[in-house]
Design an enzyme around this catalytic site. Sequence first.
Site, PDB file in Angstrom:
ATOM      1  N   GLY A   8      55.866 -11.594  98.577  1.00 30.02           N
ATOM      2  CA  GLY A   8      56.441 -12.541  97.583  1.00 30.02           C
ATOM      3  C   GLY A   8      57.052 -12.417  95.893  1.00 30.02           C
ATOM      4  N   LEU A  10      59.932 -12.733  95.243  1.00 28.22           N
ATOM      5  CA  LEU A  10      61.145 -13.509  94.761  1.00 28.22           C
ATOM      6  C   LEU A  10      60.564 -14.971  93.951  1.00 28.22           C
ATOM      7  CD1 LEU A  10      64.013 -13.545  97.555  1.00 28.22           C
ATOM      8  CD2 LEU A  10      63.354 -11.926  95.353  1.00 28.22           C
ATOM      9  N   GLY A  11      59.274 -14.735  93.726  1.00 31.11           N
ATOM     10  CA  GLY A  11      58.484 -15.851  93.005  1.00 31.11           C
ATOM     11  C   GLY A  11      58.597 -15.803  91.640  1.00 31.11           C
ATOM     12  N   GLN A  12      57.751 -16.416  91.036  1.00 33.46           N
ATOM     13  CA  GLN A  12      57.815 -16.716  89.251  1.00 33.46           C
ATOM     14  C   GLN A  12      57.333 -15.183  88.895  1.00 33.46           C
ATOM     15  OE1 GLN A  12      55.016 -19.245  87.596  1.00 33.46           O
ATOM     16  NE2 GLN A  12      55.934 -19.205  85.459  1.00 33.46           N
ATOM     17  N   ARG A  36      61.603 -14.977 103.083  1.00 36.69           N
ATOM     18  CA  ARG A  36      63.200 -15.124 103.200  1.00 36.69           C
ATOM     19  C   ARG A  36      63.827 -14.890 102.068  1.00 36.69           C
ATOM     20  NH1 ARG A  36      63.897 -20.319 100.521  1.00 36.69           N
ATOM     21  NH2 ARG A  36      62.042 -21.263  99.945  1.00 36.69           N
ATOM     22  N   ILE A  55      53.862 -12.400 105.198  1.00 34.17           N
ATOM     23  CA  ILE A  55      52.490 -11.648 105.281  1.00 34.17           C
ATOM     24  C   ILE A  55      51.619 -12.230 106.263  1.00 34.17           C
ATOM     25  CG2 ILE A  55      52.558 -10.834 103.050  1.00 34.17           C
ATOM     26  CD1 ILE A  55      50.712 -13.090 102.146  1.00 34.17           C
ATOM     27  N   TYR A 143      43.688 -24.311  97.548  1.00 39.24           N
ATOM     28  CA  TYR A 143      44.162 -23.176  96.707  1.00 39.24           C
ATOM     29  C   TYR A 143      42.861 -22.635  95.909  1.00 39.24           C
ATOM     30  CZ  TYR A 143      46.535 -20.692  93.054  1.00 39.24           C
ATOM     31  OH  TYR A 143      47.332 -19.701  92.048  1.00 39.24           O
ATOM     32  N   LYS A 147      41.272 -18.943  96.692  1.00 39.39           N
ATOM     33  CA  LYS A 147      41.236 -18.012  95.786  1.00 39.39           C
ATOM     34  C   LYS A 147      39.776 -17.038  95.755  1.00 39.39           C
ATOM     35  CE  LYS A 147      45.359 -17.455  94.595  1.00 39.39           C
ATOM     36  NZ  LYS A 147      46.191 -15.993  94.772  1.00 39.39           N
TER      37      LYS A 147
HETATM   38  P1  NAD Z   1      55.641 -18.419  93.390  1.00 40.32           P
HETATM   39  O1  NAD Z   1      55.110 -19.576  94.211  1.00 40.32           O
HETATM   40  O2  NAD Z   1      56.509 -18.606  92.371  1.00 40.32           O
HETATM   41  O3  NAD Z   1      56.175 -17.207  94.493  1.00 40.32           O
HETATM   42  C1  NAD Z   1      55.516 -16.948  95.622  1.00 40.32           C
HETATM   43  C2  NAD Z   1      56.400 -16.169  96.604  1.00 40.32           C
HETATM   44  O4  NAD Z   1      55.795 -15.838  98.020  1.00 40.32           O
HETATM   45  C3  NAD Z   1      57.763 -17.303  96.847  1.00 40.32           C
HETATM   46  O5  NAD Z   1      58.840 -16.275  96.661  1.00 40.32           O
HETATM   47  C4  NAD Z   1      57.443 -17.476  98.219  1.00 40.32           C
HETATM   48  O6  NAD Z   1      58.895 -17.433  98.932  1.00 40.32           O
HETATM   49  C5  NAD Z   1      56.889 -16.339  98.784  1.00 40.32           C
HETATM   50  N1  NAD Z   1      56.064 -16.603 100.043  1.00 40.32           N
HETATM   51  C6  NAD Z   1      55.347 -17.581 100.388  1.00 40.32           C
HETATM   52  N2  NAD Z   1      54.833 -17.365 101.482  1.00 40.32           N
HETATM   53  C7  NAD Z   1      55.168 -16.139 102.022  1.00 40.32           C
HETATM   54  C8  NAD Z   1      54.811 -15.384 103.127  1.00 40.32           C
HETATM   55  N3  NAD Z   1      53.722 -15.907 103.933  1.00 40.32           N
HETATM   56  N4  NAD Z   1      55.102 -14.129 103.273  1.00 40.32           N
HETATM   57  C9  NAD Z   1      55.981 -13.620 102.079  1.00 40.32           C
HETATM   58  N5  NAD Z   1      56.479 -14.613 101.088  1.00 40.32           N
HETATM   59  C10 NAD Z   1      55.849 -15.526 101.169  1.00 40.32           C
HETATM   60  O7  NAD Z   1      54.063 -17.792  92.977  1.00 40.32           O
HETATM   61  P2  NAD Z   1      53.756 -16.923  91.791  1.00 40.32           P
HETATM   62  O8  NAD Z   1      53.512 -18.053  90.644  1.00 40.32           O
HETATM   63  O9  NAD Z   1      54.632 -15.749  91.546  1.00 40.32           O
HETATM   64  O10 NAD Z   1      52.182 -16.391  92.213  1.00 40.32           O
HETATM   65  C11 NAD Z   1      51.942 -14.908  92.685  1.00 40.32           C
HETATM   66  C12 NAD Z   1      50.371 -14.720  92.963  1.00 40.32           C
HETATM   67  O11 NAD Z   1      49.960 -15.250  91.461  1.00 40.32           O
HETATM   68  C13 NAD Z   1      49.967 -16.016  93.658  1.00 40.32           C
HETATM   69  O12 NAD Z   1      48.849 -15.273  94.262  1.00 40.32           O
HETATM   70  C14 NAD Z   1      49.421 -16.959  92.650  1.00 40.32           C
HETATM   71  O13 NAD Z   1      48.229 -17.437  93.152  1.00 40.32           O
HETATM   72  C15 NAD Z   1      48.919 -16.129  91.689  1.00 40.32           C
HETATM   73  N6  NAD Z   1      48.863 -16.850  90.319  1.00 40.32           N
HETATM   74  C16 NAD Z   1      50.082 -17.547  89.876  1.00 40.32           C
HETATM   75  C17 NAD Z   1      49.727 -18.237  88.592  1.00 40.32           C
HETATM   76  C18 NAD Z   1      51.143 -18.564  88.055  1.00 40.32           C
HETATM   77  O14 NAD Z   1      50.824 -19.725  86.939  1.00 40.32           O
HETATM   78  N7  NAD Z   1      52.332 -18.426  88.365  1.00 40.32           N
HETATM   79  C19 NAD Z   1      48.556 -18.264  87.939  1.00 40.32           C
HETATM   80  C20 NAD Z   1      47.717 -18.002  88.385  1.00 40.32           C
HETATM   81  C21 NAD Z   1      47.484 -17.155  89.716  1.00 40.32           C
HETATM   82  C1  AKB Z   2      48.667 -23.388  89.571  1.00 41.55           C
HETATM   83  O1  AKB Z   2      48.617 -24.243  88.700  1.00 41.55           O
HETATM   84  O2  AKB Z   2      48.571 -23.389  90.618  1.00 41.55           O
HETATM   85  C2  AKB Z   2      49.041 -21.996  89.022  1.00 41.55           C
HETATM   86  C3  AKB Z   2      47.342 -21.488  88.923  1.00 41.55           C
HETATM   87  C4  AKB Z   2      46.855 -21.546  87.569  1.00 41.55           C
HETATM   88  O3  AKB Z   2      46.664 -20.681  89.582  1.00 41.55           O
HETATM   89  N1  AKB Z   2      49.699 -22.005  88.018  1.00 41.55           N
END
Ligand code: NAD
Ligand code: AKB
Length: 318
Positions: A8, A10-12, A36, A55, A143, A147
């Site tokens: 993942g 390419l995510g945030q 992707r 995954i 969600y 978790k």
């Molecule tokens: P995001 O949604 O920005 O990025 C997730 C990435 O995973 C995306 O690039 C998506 O294309 C990819 N993805 C989705 N399904 C997939 C799969 N089956 N196989 C491979 N890639 C896949 O999420 P994020 O904010 O970067 O979060 C990453 C982790 O941190 C997550 O477990 C999220 O629950 C956790 N988290 C994030 C936050 C937040 O505020 N950003 C807060 C708490 C926890």
């Molecule tokens: C969401 O709002 O879903 C995330 C998180 C706090 O897990 N930013």
Amino acid sequence: MRKILITGALGQIGSELTVELRRIYGANNVVASNRRIKEGHEKLIESGPFEIVDITNGKQLHEVVKKHNINTIINLAAILSAVGEKHPEQCWNINMNGLYNVLEVAREENCMVFTPSSIAAFGPTTPKDKTPQDTIQRPTTMYGVTKVAGELLCDYYFLKYGVDTRGVRFPGLISYETLPGGGTTDYAVHIYYDALKNKKYTSFIAKGTMMDMMYMPDALDAIIQLMEADPSKLIHRNAFNVTAMSFDPEMIAASIRKFIPEFELDYDVDPVRQAIAESWPNSLDDSAAREEWGWNPKYDLDAMTKDMLEKLKVKLGL
Ligand code: NAD
Ligand code: AKB
């Protein structure tokens, strides 16, 4: 020597964590992957090894781990809270079956695993203020269910198989590089974009709704510090409460007005995301993380607002 696979990527979080880990461990030792290719990430993809990995496909994941001699998996692939309520089956499949595949490959190939949990692992019956590290966890979102189950599954793999699993319960993360992927705390990112572009923001989260938040540089530090922490000191492993600040929409607006005095905030509350927000804590107690591995965030609300506005101004060409 660490050989890291980020799922993942390419995510945030991943889009910034990949750059930071490549700086620390060397570009060739950090393999970025995503299910992707996503537009706008060309620079990141070209800055080191990149693989397509879904995954939920255990075989594909295993092949990439073997191909690059991976010994550390940072599993960021997931569906977040708001999208998870729209597509609960997809949320379960990716967050649970995907994590199971990651842990199985880690067990077979002797890898360490870092997986973030979330404040979403708590629910309406959890104590809301200064939520303790060990407390009631009965979330009411898909969600959140994934978790809590993920935290337990990671503990299980540590206890049963000795897989070195670690994780934090992140609050809402605020950053300027990549937009958030469909969560409840996303308003606290969008507000900065709209403040700069329109001097006005309409919040989908109601006035008075307190949630924990953190600026991305602190979140990256949390991941790296916990990954490098002395395992003999870790009592909680999966997963540590971490936080940097707690605010409601009025408080972030007041912080923005210190830099953009004419900024206006109004409300058009989304009942689904509001209900999710109300089921989460107002503020976390992160003393276990502070005691066990030295967690100590650098950014408070005003320091984050100043940096966000400066960086976004450049990014948006304003
Ligand atoms: P995001 O949604 O920005 O990025 C997730 C990435 O995973 C995306 O690039 C998506 O294309 C990819 N993805 C989705 N399904 C997939 C799969 N089956 N196989 C491979 N890639 C896949 O999420 P994020 O904010 O970067 O979060 C990453 C982790 O941190 C997550 O477990 C999220 O629950 C956790 N988290 C994030 C936050 C937040 O505020 N950003 C807060 C708490 C926890
Ligand atoms: C969401 O709002 O879903 C995330 C998180 C706090 O897990 N930013």
